[in-house]
Scaffold this motif. Structure first.
Motif, PDB file in Angstrom:
ATOM      1  N   GLN A 325       0.852  -1.191   0.000  1.00 12.04           N
ATOM      2  CA  GLN A 325       0.000   0.000   0.000  1.00 12.04           C
ATOM      3  C   GLN A 325       0.889   1.244   0.000  1.00 12.04           C
ATOM      4  OE1 GLN A 325      -3.418  -0.197  -0.266  1.00 12.04           O
ATOM      5  NE2 GLN A 325      -3.028  -2.392  -0.474  1.00 12.04           N
ATOM      6  N   ILE A 326       0.972   1.905  -1.162  1.00 18.17           N
ATOM      7  CA  ILE A 326       1.751   3.143  -1.283  1.00 18.17           C
ATOM      8  C   ILE A 326       0.835   4.325  -1.005  1.00 18.17           C
ATOM      9  CG2 ILE A 326       3.103   4.596  -2.829  1.00 18.17           C
ATOM     10  CD1 ILE A 326       3.912   2.129  -4.368  1.00 18.17           C
ATOM     11  N   ARG A 327       1.303   5.226  -0.150  1.00 14.96           N
ATOM     12  CA  ARG A 327       0.530   6.424   0.170  1.00 14.96           C
ATOM     13  C   ARG A 327       1.421   7.654  -0.001  1.00 14.96           C
ATOM     14  NH1 ARG A 327      -2.684   3.281  -0.749  1.00 14.96           N
ATOM     15  NH2 ARG A 327      -4.272   2.353   0.603  1.00 14.96           N
ATOM     16  N   PHE A 328       0.849   8.703  -0.588  1.00 15.81           N
ATOM     17  CA  PHE A 328       1.598   9.925  -0.844  1.00 15.81           C
ATOM     18  C   PHE A 328       1.188  10.996   0.164  1.00 15.81           C
ATOM     19  CE2 PHE A 328       1.363   7.504  -4.736  1.00 15.81           C
ATOM     20  CZ  PHE A 328       2.666   7.532  -5.185  1.00 15.81           C
ATOM     21  N   LEU A 329       2.188  11.705   0.674  1.00 18.30           N
ATOM     22  CA  LEU A 329       1.964  12.667   1.741  1.00 18.30           C
ATOM     23  C   LEU A 329       1.705  14.056   1.157  1.00 18.30           C
ATOM     24  CD1 LEU A 329       4.792  11.419   4.134  1.00 18.30           C
ATOM     25  CD2 LEU A 329       2.338  10.900   4.257  1.00 18.30           C
ATOM     26  N   ASP A 330       0.671  14.688   1.655  1.00 19.17           N
ATOM     27  CA  ASP A 330       0.204  15.991   1.164  1.00 19.17           C
ATOM     28  C   ASP A 330       1.246  17.070   1.467  1.00 19.17           C
ATOM     29  OD1 ASP A 330      -1.218  18.321   0.564  1.00 19.17           O
ATOM     30  OD2 ASP A 330      -3.095  17.527   1.377  1.00 19.17           O
ATOM     31  N   THR A 331       1.562  17.885   0.467  1.00 22.06           N
ATOM     32  CA  THR A 331       2.521  18.979   0.669  1.00 22.06           C
ATOM     33  C   THR A 331       1.969  20.073   1.580  1.00 22.06           C
ATOM     34  OG1 THR A 331       1.775  19.945  -1.435  1.00 22.06           O
ATOM     35  CG2 THR A 331       3.799  18.629  -1.474  1.00 22.06           C
ATOM     36  N   ALA A 332       0.687  20.030   1.891  1.00 22.08           N
ATOM     37  CA  ALA A 332       0.147  20.969   2.885  1.00 22.08           C
ATOM     38  C   ALA A 332       0.789  20.704   4.250  1.00 22.08           C
ATOM     39  CB  ALA A 332      -1.371  20.824   2.985  1.00 22.08           C
ATOM     40  N   TYR A 333       1.166  19.452   4.499  1.00 23.70           N
ATOM     41  CA  TYR A 333       1.795  19.074   5.770  1.00 23.70           C
ATOM     42  C   TYR A 333       3.283  18.781   5.608  1.00 23.70           C
ATOM     43  CZ  TYR A 333      -3.188  18.209   6.482  1.00 23.70           C
ATOM     44  OH  TYR A 333      -4.551  18.332   6.522  1.00 23.70           O
ATOM     45  N   PHE A 334       3.632  18.219   4.463  1.00 22.71           N
ATOM     46  CA  PHE A 334       5.025  17.815   4.210  1.00 22.71           C
ATOM     47  C   PHE A 334       5.514  18.553   2.962  1.00 22.71           C
ATOM     48  CE2 PHE A 334       2.756  14.425   6.364  1.00 22.71           C
ATOM     49  CZ  PHE A 334       3.601  14.115   7.422  1.00 22.71           C
ATOM     50  N   GLY A 335       5.841  19.811   3.153  1.00 21.45           N
ATOM     51  CA  GLY A 335       6.159  20.668   2.019  1.00 21.45           C
ATOM     52  C   GLY A 335       7.633  20.701   1.683  1.00 21.45           C
ATOM     53  N   GLY A 336       7.952  21.534   0.723  1.00 23.40           N
ATOM     54  CA  GLY A 336       9.331  21.706   0.305  1.00 23.40           C
ATOM     55  C   GLY A 336       9.448  22.906  -0.609  1.00 23.40           C
ATOM     56  N   PHE A 337      10.658  23.197  -1.024  1.00 21.05           N
ATOM     57  CA  PHE A 337      10.862  24.345  -1.905  1.00 21.05           C
ATOM     58  C   PHE A 337      10.229  24.124  -3.277  1.00 21.05           C
ATOM     59  CE2 PHE A 337      14.979  25.675   0.495  1.00 21.05           C
ATOM     60  CZ  PHE A 337      14.198  26.106   1.553  1.00 21.05           C
ATOM     61  N   CYS A 338      10.036  22.868  -3.677  1.00 18.03           N
ATOM     62  CA  CYS A 338       9.328  22.597  -4.935  1.00 18.03           C
ATOM     63  C   CYS A 338       7.876  23.066  -4.838  1.00 18.03           C
ATOM     64  CB  CYS A 338       9.329  21.105  -5.252  1.00 18.03           C
ATOM     65  SG  CYS A 338      10.931  20.345  -5.488  1.00 18.03           S
ATOM     66  N   GLU A 339       7.264  22.752  -3.713  1.00 16.94           N
ATOM     67  CA  GLU A 339       5.856  23.096  -3.493  1.00 16.94           C
ATOM     68  C   GLU A 339       5.676  23.383  -1.994  1.00 16.94           C
ATOM     69  OE1 GLU A 339       2.807  21.083  -5.992  1.00 16.94           O
ATOM     70  OE2 GLU A 339       2.060  20.381  -4.058  1.00 16.94           O
ATOM     71  N   PRO A 340       5.928  24.632  -1.571  1.00 15.48           N
ATOM     72  CA  PRO A 340       5.913  24.963  -0.135  1.00 15.48           C
ATOM     73  C   PRO A 340       4.523  24.770   0.490  1.00 15.48           C
ATOM     74  CG  PRO A 340       7.010  26.683  -1.412  1.00 15.48           C
ATOM     75  CD  PRO A 340       6.347  25.777  -2.397  1.00 15.48           C
ATOM     76  N   SER A 341       4.522  24.360   1.753  1.00 17.61           N
ATOM     77  CA  SER A 341       3.280  24.324   2.520  1.00 17.61           C
ATOM     78  C   SER A 341       2.778  25.758   2.683  1.00 17.61           C
ATOM     79  CB  SER A 341       3.541  23.703   3.900  1.00 17.61           C
ATOM     80  OG  SER A 341       4.116  22.430   3.771  1.00 17.61           O
ATOM     81  N   LYS A 342       1.534  25.970   2.373  1.00 18.36           N
ATOM     82  CA  LYS A 342       1.010  27.339   2.356  1.00 18.36           C
ATOM     83  C   LYS A 342       0.584  27.829   3.743  1.00 18.36           C
ATOM     84  CE  LYS A 342      -0.538  27.231  -2.470  1.00 18.36           C
ATOM     85  NZ  LYS A 342       0.120  25.973  -2.801  1.00 18.36           N
ATOM     86  N   ASP A 343       0.206  26.930   4.621  1.00 17.92           N
ATOM     87  CA  ASP A 343      -0.314  27.303   5.926  1.00 17.92           C
ATOM     88  C   ASP A 343       0.656  26.850   7.019  1.00 17.92           C
ATOM     89  OD1 ASP A 343      -1.761  27.838   8.211  1.00 17.92           O
ATOM     90  OD2 ASP A 343      -3.626  26.937   7.478  1.00 17.92           O
ATOM     91  N   LEU A 344       1.285  27.801   7.695  1.00 16.55           N
ATOM     92  CA  LEU A 344       2.236  27.465   8.752  1.00 16.55           C
ATOM     93  C   LEU A 344       1.560  26.841   9.967  1.00 16.55           C
ATOM     94  CD1 LEU A 344       3.989  29.334   6.937  1.00 16.55           C
ATOM     95  CD2 LEU A 344       5.169  30.030   9.024  1.00 16.55           C
ATOM     96  N   ASN A 345       0.255  26.936  10.034  1.00 12.76           N
ATOM     97  CA  ASN A 345      -0.483  26.302  11.114  1.00 12.76           C
ATOM     98  C   ASN A 345      -0.641  24.790  10.898  1.00 12.76           C
ATOM     99  OD1 ASN A 345      -1.265  28.659  12.777  1.00 12.76           O
ATOM    100  ND2 ASN A 345      -2.349  29.286  10.911  1.00 12.76           N
TER     101      ASN A 345
END
Length: 397
Positions: A325-345
């Motif tokens: 079972q492969i699961r991908f982690l949302d960049t809203a929580y696990f961000g990076g410079f490619c796609e920064p998390s928009k909400d610091l909360n």
């Protein structure tokens, strides 16, 4: 009549000479053939004797070569599917074989350790593990452990993060050279020294360079060993900043969960773009088979790094066959410079991905830490109302 008589006598003499000398010729020829035949028989007897002696000492090699027409590379690429059930089906002998001691090679991958008698993988993992046998693993080399480099920023993120201080007690720092190992020991962290014979990983490994590729594949095979020893792990690159405890953001139904360079709003969508710098993996036979398959696939895609190969094999029917079972982690929580998390909360981790060059990473990560400190200094109300944002990526952008 005289002439005829003399001619008859001459022919008779000639016939006699022919029989005499011809007979000698054929006689010697038969003797020569007999000698050659005896020599040939002698060689055959000696050869068979050597063959029998050799294969009595190594009885399986002949049959292996005779019954295995498939080339080594093709055979190695085929994953094992003889591992069914859960981790408890692994034999005790297999588990014992994976316990390392200084300068000992692991069963596959030619992994070896360096250091003193305390540098034992089982002991290090056991000390760092959480109650459910989960560890956090990162890798270091001399270039990344220089003062004020990536290593120091990584440690600082745990210290200033939200409920991340205690997680530092569960991090195993895998040092790829002696300088990094010494620096880690000096800070009294959980350190494990992992060397590669004939390869110096102490310098900066530039993206897609030969050393970079060797380092990435070295990591994959090492993580397979950790799984075989029964430990779940979060692998994190040292340029991933830990800002919140991420465990409550993992999916309960995932065997292999991985962060993304770009996330397409569906955590099961194989079209997401995974990033190997952060993943959470549960130890079971499915993930062990997967890591073996992933490592072996490097030979099928020469010159590609682990992330590229993962993008190829994630669609492979073998993944479905073993039930991974492969699961991908949302960049809203696990961000990076490619796609920064928009909400610091919401953000848990931020990765300096899509950024080439050690100095560039250090510059932008220091800015990221400053952004986080400013955010943490806000009141709970202002954290919601102000909606603070990142000032990065800057040089990495």
């Amino acid at each position: 009549m005289k002439e005829g008589g003399e001619g008859s006598n001459s022919r008779a003499a000639a016939d006699e000479n022919f029989l005499e000398y011809g007979g000698c010729y054929h006689h010697h020829r038969r003797q020569f053939s007999t000698v050659v035949l005896r020599i040939m028989v002698l060689f055959v007897v000696v050869g068979l004797s050597c063959f029998v002696l050799y294969h009595s000492a190594y009885p399986t090699q002949f049959f292996q070569s005779f019954y295995n027409p498939i080339s080594v590379s093709e055979e190695n690429f085929k994953p094992r599917d003889d591992m069914q059930g859960n981790l408890s089906s692994l034999s005790n002998d297999t588990k014992r074989a994976n316990l390392s001691s200084p300068f000992q090679d692991f069963p596959s991958g030619n992994l070896s350790s360096l250091g003193d008698g305390e540098n034992n993988l089982e002991r290090t993992l056991n000390k760092a593990a959480m109650k459910d046998k989960t560890v956090i693993i990162t890798t270091l080399n001399a270039a990344w452990t220089e003062p004020n480099s990536i290593f120091d920023i990584f440690l600082e993120s745990f210290r200033i993060g939200n409920q991340t201080q205690d997680l530092l007690n569960h991090v195993v720092f895998v040092a790829l050279d002696e300088k990094a190992y010494s620096r880690c020991l000096g800070l009294r962290l959980h350190c494990y020294a992992l060397s590669t014979v004939g390869i110096d990983f102490s310098g900066e490994a530039f993206f897609m360079s030969e050393d970079y590729l060797k380092m990435m594949w070295r990591r994959i095979d090492f993580l397979r060993v950790v799984l075989e020893m029964g430990y779940n792990f979060i692998f994190t690159d040292a340029d991933v900043m830990w800002l919140r405890n991420p465990f409550h953001r993992f999916h309960s139904d995932g065997d292999f969960q991985i962060a993304c360079d770009h996330y397409w709003y569906n955590y099961t969508d194989l079209d997401n773009s995974p990033n190997g710098g952060f993943n959470y993996v549960k130890a079971n036979n499915k993930t062990i088979q997967f890591y073996k398959y992933w490592y072996e696939a490097k030979d099928k895609f020469p010159g590609k790094h682990d992330q590229d190969v993962l993008n190829f094999i994630k669609y492979d029917p073998f993944i479905e066959k073993i039930g991974l079972q492969i699961r991908f982690l949302d960049t809203a929580y696990f961000g990076g410079f490619c796609e920064p998390s928009k909400d610091l909360n919401l953000v848990c981790t931020m990765h300096a991905n899509c950024c080439i060059g050690l100095d560039n990473k250090i510059h932008d990560l220091k800015m990221l830490i400053d952004d986080w400190k400013k955010y943490m200094a806000l009141s709970d109300t202002n954290k919601i109302l102000v909606k603070p944002s990142w000032t990065v990526p800057r040089i990495c952008g």
